[in-house]
Design an enzyme around this catalytic site. Structure first.
Site, PDB file in Angstrom:
ATOM      1  N   TYR A  19       0.713  -1.253  -0.083  1.00  0.00           N
ATOM      2  CA  TYR A  19      -0.163   0.001  -0.027  1.00  0.00           C
ATOM      3  C   TYR A  19       0.832   1.337   0.036  1.00  0.00           C
ATOM      4  CZ  TYR A  19      -2.862   3.770   1.844  1.00  0.00           C
ATOM      5  OH  TYR A  19      -3.332   5.021   2.164  1.00  0.00           O
ATOM      6  N   ALA A  74      -2.155   8.623   4.759  1.00  0.00           N
ATOM      7  CA  ALA A  74      -3.121   7.702   5.623  1.00  0.00           C
ATOM      8  C   ALA A  74      -2.322   6.775   6.452  1.00  0.00           C
ATOM      9  CB  ALA A  74      -4.147   7.163   4.468  1.00  0.00           C
ATOM     10  N   SER A 101      -3.845  13.608   7.204  1.00  0.00           N
ATOM     11  CA  SER A 101      -4.855  12.765   6.529  1.00  0.00           C
ATOM     12  C   SER A 101      -6.256  12.529   7.067  1.00  0.00           C
ATOM     13  CB  SER A 101      -4.349  11.303   6.052  1.00  0.00           C
ATOM     14  OG  SER A 101      -5.486  10.624   5.354  1.00  0.00           O
ATOM     15  N   GLN A 121      -6.021  17.394   6.107  1.00  0.00           N
ATOM     16  CA  GLN A 121      -6.128  17.213   4.726  1.00  0.00           C
ATOM     17  C   GLN A 121      -7.632  16.580   4.737  1.00  0.00           C
ATOM     18  OE1 GLN A 121      -6.347  13.407   3.735  1.00  0.00           O
ATOM     19  NE2 GLN A 121      -7.444  14.204   1.954  1.00  0.00           N
ATOM     20  N   TYR A 123     -11.026  14.887   2.918  1.00  0.00           N
ATOM     21  CA  TYR A 123     -11.628  14.042   1.677  1.00  0.00           C
ATOM     22  C   TYR A 123     -13.070  14.249   2.202  1.00  0.00           C
ATOM     23  CZ  TYR A 123      -7.596  11.253  -0.035  1.00  0.00           C
ATOM     24  OH  TYR A 123      -6.425  10.959  -0.442  1.00  0.00           O
ATOM     25  N   THR A 149      -8.230  17.479  -0.575  1.00  0.00           N
ATOM     26  CA  THR A 149      -7.730  16.714  -1.690  1.00  0.00           C
ATOM     27  C   THR A 149      -8.801  16.145  -2.932  1.00  0.00           C
ATOM     28  OG1 THR A 149      -6.070  15.950  -0.161  1.00  0.00           O
ATOM     29  CG2 THR A 149      -6.418  14.490  -2.034  1.00  0.00           C
ATOM     30  N   LYS A 215      -5.594  20.464  -3.138  1.00  0.00           N
ATOM     31  CA  LYS A 215      -4.651  19.445  -3.455  1.00  0.00           C
ATOM     32  C   LYS A 215      -4.843  18.510  -4.311  1.00  0.00           C
ATOM     33  CE  LYS A 215      -1.419  15.964  -0.945  1.00  0.00           C
ATOM     34  NZ  LYS A 215      -1.896  14.905  -1.450  1.00  0.00           N
ATOM     35  N   HIS A 239      -0.284  13.009  -6.594  1.00  0.00           N
ATOM     36  CA  HIS A 239      -0.305  11.946  -5.245  1.00  0.00           C
ATOM     37  C   HIS A 239       0.568  10.946  -5.230  1.00  0.00           C
ATOM     38  CE1 HIS A 239      -4.112  11.434  -2.707  1.00  0.00           C
ATOM     39  NE2 HIS A 239      -3.338  10.321  -2.317  1.00  0.00           N
ATOM     40  N   ARG A 242       0.294   8.288  -7.622  1.00  0.00           N
ATOM     41  CA  ARG A 242      -0.674   7.110  -7.404  1.00  0.00           C
ATOM     42  C   ARG A 242      -2.316   7.456  -8.003  1.00  0.00           C
ATOM     43  NH1 ARG A 242       0.825   4.843  -2.467  1.00  0.00           N
ATOM     44  NH2 ARG A 242      -1.138   4.542  -1.307  1.00  0.00           N
ATOM     45  N   GLY A 272       7.578  12.825  -5.992  1.00  0.00           N
ATOM     46  CA  GLY A 272       8.901  12.664  -6.521  1.00  0.00           C
ATOM     47  C   GLY A 272      10.048  13.783  -6.129  1.00  0.00           C
ATOM     48  N   ILE A 273       9.787  14.271  -5.016  1.00  0.00           N
ATOM     49  CA  ILE A 273      10.829  15.177  -4.422  1.00  0.00           C
ATOM     50  C   ILE A 273      11.706  14.254  -3.650  1.00  0.00           C
ATOM     51  CG2 ILE A 273      11.241  17.061  -2.676  1.00  0.00           C
ATOM     52  CD1 ILE A 273       9.981  18.274  -5.188  1.00  0.00           C
ATOM     53  N   ARG A 274      12.927  14.026  -4.013  1.00  0.00           N
ATOM     54  CA  ARG A 274      13.805  13.168  -2.978  1.00  0.00           C
ATOM     55  C   ARG A 274      15.184  13.746  -2.795  1.00  0.00           C
ATOM     56  NH1 ARG A 274       9.769  11.330  -3.170  1.00  0.00           N
ATOM     57  NH2 ARG A 274       8.953   9.394  -3.777  1.00  0.00           N
TER      58      ARG A 274
HETATM   59  C1  FMN Z   1       0.726   5.597   1.896  1.00  0.00           C
HETATM   60  C2  FMN Z   1       0.378   6.931   1.313  1.00  0.00           C
HETATM   61  C3  FMN Z   1      -1.123   7.538   1.902  1.00  0.00           C
HETATM   62  C4  FMN Z   1      -1.430   8.576   1.237  1.00  0.00           C
HETATM   63  N1  FMN Z   1      -2.504   9.186   1.944  1.00  0.00           N
HETATM   64  C5  FMN Z   1      -2.762  10.439   1.396  1.00  0.00           C
HETATM   65  C6  FMN Z   1      -4.072  10.750   1.870  1.00  0.00           C
HETATM   66  O1  FMN Z   1      -4.834  10.188   2.809  1.00  0.00           O
HETATM   67  N2  FMN Z   1      -4.543  12.163   1.565  1.00  0.00           N
HETATM   68  C7  FMN Z   1      -3.805  12.740   0.748  1.00  0.00           C
HETATM   69  O2  FMN Z   1      -4.171  13.997   0.263  1.00  0.00           O
HETATM   70  N3  FMN Z   1      -2.645  12.273   0.076  1.00  0.00           N
HETATM   71  C8  FMN Z   1      -2.128  11.123   0.427  1.00  0.00           C
HETATM   72  N4  FMN Z   1      -1.000  10.691  -0.208  1.00  0.00           N
HETATM   73  C9  FMN Z   1      -0.460  11.512  -1.153  1.00  0.00           C
HETATM   74  C10 FMN Z   1       0.834  12.299  -0.431  1.00  0.00           C
HETATM   75  O3  FMN Z   1       0.134  13.298   0.437  1.00  0.00           O
HETATM   76  C11 FMN Z   1       1.489  13.081  -1.244  1.00  0.00           C
HETATM   77  O4  FMN Z   1       0.767  13.687  -2.312  1.00  0.00           O
HETATM   78  C12 FMN Z   1       2.702  11.955  -1.911  1.00  0.00           C
HETATM   79  O5  FMN Z   1       2.965  10.887  -1.269  1.00  0.00           O
HETATM   80  C13 FMN Z   1       3.853  12.866  -2.340  1.00  0.00           C
HETATM   81  O6  FMN Z   1       4.520  12.160  -3.354  1.00  0.00           O
HETATM   82  P1  FMN Z   1       5.834  11.099  -2.721  1.00  0.00           P
HETATM   83  O7  FMN Z   1       5.436  10.078  -2.046  1.00  0.00           O
HETATM   84  O8  FMN Z   1       6.576  10.797  -4.106  1.00  0.00           O
HETATM   85  O9  FMN Z   1       6.706  12.169  -2.245  1.00  0.00           O
HETATM   86  C14 FMN Z   1      -0.602   9.280   0.471  1.00  0.00           C
HETATM   87  C15 FMN Z   1       0.848   8.940  -0.133  1.00  0.00           C
HETATM   88  C16 FMN Z   1       1.113   7.550   0.096  1.00  0.00           C
HETATM   89  C17 FMN Z   1       2.330   7.018  -0.274  1.00  0.00           C
END
Ligand code: FMN
Length: 347
Positions: A19, A74, A101, A121, A123, A149, A215, A239, A242, A272-274
């Site tokens: 996940y 989350a 979240s 955040q 939903y 979001t 967002k 995201h 994702r 993708g910020i690393r």
């Molecule tokens: C496991 C996981 C859960 C996430 N859950 C949420 C969430 O609940 N709400 C939301 O707005 N973004 C969620 N995101 C997105 C992050 O806020 C963010 O946009 C994203 O992780 C940034 O990219 P990066 O992982 O490449 O740094 C989630 C990302 C991950 C990896």
């Protein structure tokens, strides 16, 4: 950061790491999202007074030690027994800000007690009253802004969906609603409302009295609509790759969004910020600050609070170096003239 991910994948149950690491489509979008930040080329300045370098800035008026914030993610109890509370303590130690979240399983009071400024955040659930309750509780617990979001309406496939996890504390979500409220709700009431529009921004502002960021914006016209609807800013985001595999990257979308809304609102970016070079690239392209997602989550799983603190303080130290090399001693000096090439819109 790669070490943290490898270690976390060893430690975590496979369904949890699946996940956390999930990406949309073939997964290429996530890698492209990282590569697009790396593709930015700089034009460093010469003979600038670099006797002191300062990474401090403000985000919606809140002072932070650096323009790197922790993204709302989350279900962090899957990574650490204290989840977002531990993430919050590391964030506070690093002097920056935490996104929280809707799907956290940790009470807001415990997250607030960690000491970092935080944004909630949102939903929007099909039953808007449930969202109202969560927002009111976030406000009471001290959230300083809301992040609405708008980019995750599709359900995750079962192999990477926490709702298919075995019963455990980590599976819980929306725990800032009471068990009675959740039990009384129709099972569909807690799903995301697919019908919401830009008027949601005014509703959330009125409900909370807080600034609202939207967002998951990837287009200039949507950014403009969000600001016209009363948003204090937007977060340019895929995201973390994702949402949709063949999506424009955040780096490619950022200049269009910045051009569309000008100085009218704050623009943030993630996905993708690393590295500190990526942070500098995003700021030079017009972002006020960036969020990091998975690097913080893998660190929490691998090394706990100290791991997250090390990622954040490491980025701050690297950012000082990058600002020195760029001839940009203050965050405000990271301006668009530093960028030689921008990623193509189609990349
Ligand atoms: C496991 C996981 C859960 C996430 N859950 C949420 C969430 O609940 N709400 C939301 O707005 N973004 C969620 N995101 C997105 C992050 O806020 C963010 O946009 C994203 O992780 C940034 O990219 P990066 O992982 O490449 O740094 C989630 C990302 C991950 C990896």
């Amino acid at each position: 950061m790669a070490d943290h991910e490898a270690r976390a994948r060893e430690l975590l149950a496979p369904h949890i790491s699946a996940y956390y690491g999930a990406t949309a489509g073939s997964g290429g979008g996530s890698a492209e999202g990282i590569a697009a930040w790396s593709a930015v080329r700089f034009r460093p300045r010469a003979l600038v007074d670099l006797s002191s370098i300062d990474t401090a800035t403000t985000v919606l008026g809140t002072p932070v030690s650096m323009p790197v914030l922790v993204a709302p993610m989350a279900q962090q109890l899957g990574a650490h027994p204290e989840g977002e509370a531990a993430m919050g303590r590391a964030t506070a130690t690093a002097g920056t800000l935490l996104g929280v979240s809707t799907n956290t399983a940790v009470p807001f009071a415990d997250i607030a007690a960690a000491g970092a400024p935080w944004w909630f955040q949102v939903y929007v659930t099909r039953d808007h009253h449930l969202t109202e309750l969560m927002v009111q509780r976030a406000v009471e617990a001290g959230a300083r802004a809301l992040m609405l979001t708008v980019d995750m309406l599709a359900l995750l496939p079962p192999d990477v969906n926490p709702r298919a996890w075995p019963e455990s504390p980590a599976r819980a979500r929306m725990s800032n609603l009471t068990a009675a409220e959740l039990a009384a709700a129709d099972p569909h009431a807690v799903e995301m409302d697919p019908s919401i529009g830009f008027d949601t921004v005014a509703w959330l502002r009125q409900l909370s009295g807080l600034p609202v960021l939207v967002k998951g914006i990837l287009r200039g016209d949507d950014a403009l609509r969000a600001v016209d609807a009363g948003a204090a800013g937007v977060v340019v985001s895929t995201h973390g790759g994702r949402r949709l595999g063949p999506s424009v990257t955040a780096a490619a979308a950022l200049p269009e969004v910045v051009a569309a809304i000008g100085d009218g609102a704050e623009v943030y970016a993630d996905s993708g910020i690393r590295s500190a070079e990526h942070v500098a690239a995003a700021l030079a392209l017009g972002a006020r600050a960036v969020f990091i997602g998975r690097p913080a989550l893998w660190a929490l799983a691998a090394e706990g609070e100290n791991g997250v603190r090390d990622v954040l303080t490491g980025l701050a130290a690297e950012l000082q170096q990058v600002m020195t090399q760029l001839g940009a001693p203050r965050i405000a000096d990271l301006t668009s003239d530093l960028v030689a090439t921008t990623p193509r819109a189609a990349s």
